[in-house]
Design an enzyme around this catalytic site. Structure first.
Site, PDB file in Angstrom:
ATOM      1  N   LYS A  19      -9.935  31.108  -6.005  1.00 50.93           N
ATOM      2  CA  LYS A  19     -10.366  31.536  -7.342  1.00 50.93           C
ATOM      3  C   LYS A  19      -9.347  31.191  -8.413  1.00 50.93           C
ATOM      4  O   LYS A  19      -9.703  30.902  -9.541  1.00 50.93           O
ATOM      5  CB  LYS A  19     -10.662  33.038  -7.363  1.00 50.93           C
ATOM      6  CG  LYS A  19     -11.959  33.363  -6.644  1.00 50.93           C
ATOM      7  CD  LYS A  19     -12.462  34.743  -6.982  1.00 50.93           C
ATOM      8  CE  LYS A  19     -13.818  34.991  -6.353  1.00 50.93           C
ATOM      9  NZ  LYS A  19     -14.220  36.396  -6.389  1.00 50.93           N
ATOM     10  N   LYS A  42     -20.017  27.473   0.575  1.00 53.51           N
ATOM     11  CA  LYS A  42     -20.894  28.646   0.665  1.00 53.51           C
ATOM     12  C   LYS A  42     -21.755  28.771  -0.611  1.00 53.51           C
ATOM     13  O   LYS A  42     -21.344  28.317  -1.688  1.00 53.51           O
ATOM     14  CB  LYS A  42     -20.104  29.916   0.939  1.00 53.51           C
ATOM     15  CG  LYS A  42     -19.321  30.400  -0.206  1.00 53.51           C
ATOM     16  CD  LYS A  42     -18.799  31.823  -0.004  1.00 53.51           C
ATOM     17  CE  LYS A  42     -18.149  32.231  -1.301  1.00 53.51           C
ATOM     18  NZ  LYS A  42     -17.643  33.499  -1.454  1.00 53.51           N
ATOM     19  N   LYS A  54     -22.386  32.442  -6.639  1.00 53.56           N
ATOM     20  CA  LYS A  54     -22.793  32.635  -8.035  1.00 53.56           C
ATOM     21  C   LYS A  54     -22.012  31.707  -8.958  1.00 53.56           C
ATOM     22  O   LYS A  54     -22.460  31.374 -10.035  1.00 53.56           O
ATOM     23  CB  LYS A  54     -22.447  34.064  -8.499  1.00 53.56           C
ATOM     24  CG  LYS A  54     -23.160  35.163  -7.797  1.00 53.56           C
ATOM     25  CD  LYS A  54     -22.638  36.538  -8.265  1.00 53.56           C
ATOM     26  CE  LYS A  54     -22.538  37.463  -7.076  1.00 53.56           C
ATOM     27  NZ  LYS A  54     -22.261  38.847  -7.373  1.00 53.56           N
TER      28      LYS A  54
END
Ligand code: TYM
Length: 336
Positions: free
Chosen positions: A113, A197, A200
């Site tokens: 992230k 994966k 969102k």
């Protein structure tokens, strides 16, 4: 011995997708009839990345609506938002002082992230797993249903519990949590790239199926989903290294509640176009009623706010009692 108690959380960061549903929420629903369950919309986790305040509020309600539309019973379970129960943040601070910086630096999700510009990531993003450990342990929860991407965070939760129990000489105070990860749907992959994966945060909306997508959009997304040129194999071994094929077949198996080998018995030797139209039918049948129910529930915001308020009161009762004990163990004085 700790009483079996389930806790899990979902971030209110926009549309929930098929990965959230098959990897986690479906499991939440299955567990509700057997155990005491606490399900939380983790809004404090969401702000580790910048959020639009108005959208964050409406996403919180949408996540609650998605829980209910997926089949969570609001009477049976405690359903609430994290910011309403301040004990989460208070315990997270204590865990910031228990966990080691080296542990945080090893978290793969932080690395992913934060990306290349690690120095510019929020401090909250780095200590995110400590808040997650606090979410779980403030209720002394014993089992946590999640997708595989959260496994490392749960290992860290176990390490924090062990270190706290040791440091403060209170063996067995915090339970050592067990992750509950579904076998086949632990990682639902992107429709565009079977090695990534479903998420969102992926730019392309065609990489995922959102719970609120309508029939036409689902048909289109599945038709365009990446596959390879070979027919569907007849044996499980034939799915090796065929990431996109394996993903679509696993989704079909999970939605229809059958084994992957059964899907291969039915479609082995056929091409993907036949399979994709069946997959579309199954996804539409499962997801569209949930999406319609979300839309309906969102029309009654005061109902949804009422659920959050009621849930927060129930959660607070458990959390406050545990926090009192924790403060006492740590030697903190709390007058009020
Ligand atoms: P979040 O909001 O990213 O995702 C919610 C749940 O959905 C699962 N999931 C998936 N499962 C399978 N395949 C996928 N492609 C996929 N994408 C998401 C996640 O594993 C998760 O179970 N840190 C957590 C929220 C959290 C939490 C907690 C969870 C905060 N505190 C305490 C459990 C216990 C998160 O960001 O999930």
């Amino acid at each position: 011995m700790h009483k079996k108690r389930i806790f899990s959380g979902v971030q209110p960061t926009g549309n929930l997708h098929l990965g959230n549903y098959l990897g986690a929420i479906q499991n939440f629903v299955n567990l509700q009839n057997k155990f005491e369950c606490i399900y939380c919309v983790v809004d404090l986790h969401a702000i580790t990345n910048r959020q639009n305040p108005k959208e964050l509020k409406s996403n919180t309600l949408e996540t609650i609506a998605s829980f209910i539309a997926s089949g969570l019973n609001v009477e049976k379970n405690i359903i609430f938002n994290q910011a309403s129960v301040s004990a989460h943040s208070e315990l997270a601070w204590i865990f910031n002082c228990v966990a080691r910086i080296g542990w945080m630096n090893r978290m793969t999700q932080f690395k992913e992230k934060a990306g290349k510009n690690k120095e510019n990531a929020s401090v909250g993003l780095l200590v995110y797993p400590n808040l997650m450990a606090a979410d779980i342990l403030i209720y002394k929860a014993t089992h946590v249903p999640v997708g595989e991407d959260q496994k490392q965070h749960l290992e860290l939760t176990r390490d924090i519990a062990k270190k706290f129990n040791n440091d403060f000489n209170c063996q067995d105070f915090f339970p050592i949590v067990e992750p509950l990860i579904s076998n086949e749907m632990a990682r639902v992959m992107s429709l565009r790239d079977g090695k990534k994966k479903m998420s969102k945060s992926e730019d392309s909306d065609f990489s995922r199926i959102n719970l609120k997508d309508g029939k036409d959009l689902i048909d289109q997304k599945i038709r365009k989903a990446k596959t390879d040129n070979d027919p569907i194999p007849e044996q499980l071994s034939g799915l090796k290294n065929r990431y996109e094929a394996a993903n679509l077949i696993s989704i079909y198996a999970s939605i229809n509640n059958i084994e992957v080998s059964k899907v291969l018995d039915e479609f082995g030797g056929k091409n993907f176009s036949t399979f994709k139209s069946k997959l579309s039918e199954s996804v539409v049948e499962k997801i569209c009623p949930i999406g319609n129910e979300i839309t309906k529930l969102l029309k009654d915001k005061s109902y949804l706010n009422g659920i959050l308020e009621k849930g927060a009161k129930k959660a607070e009762l458990i959390a406050k009692n545990n926090l009192k004990e924790i403060y006492n163990i740590v030697g903190l004085t709390k007058y009020i």
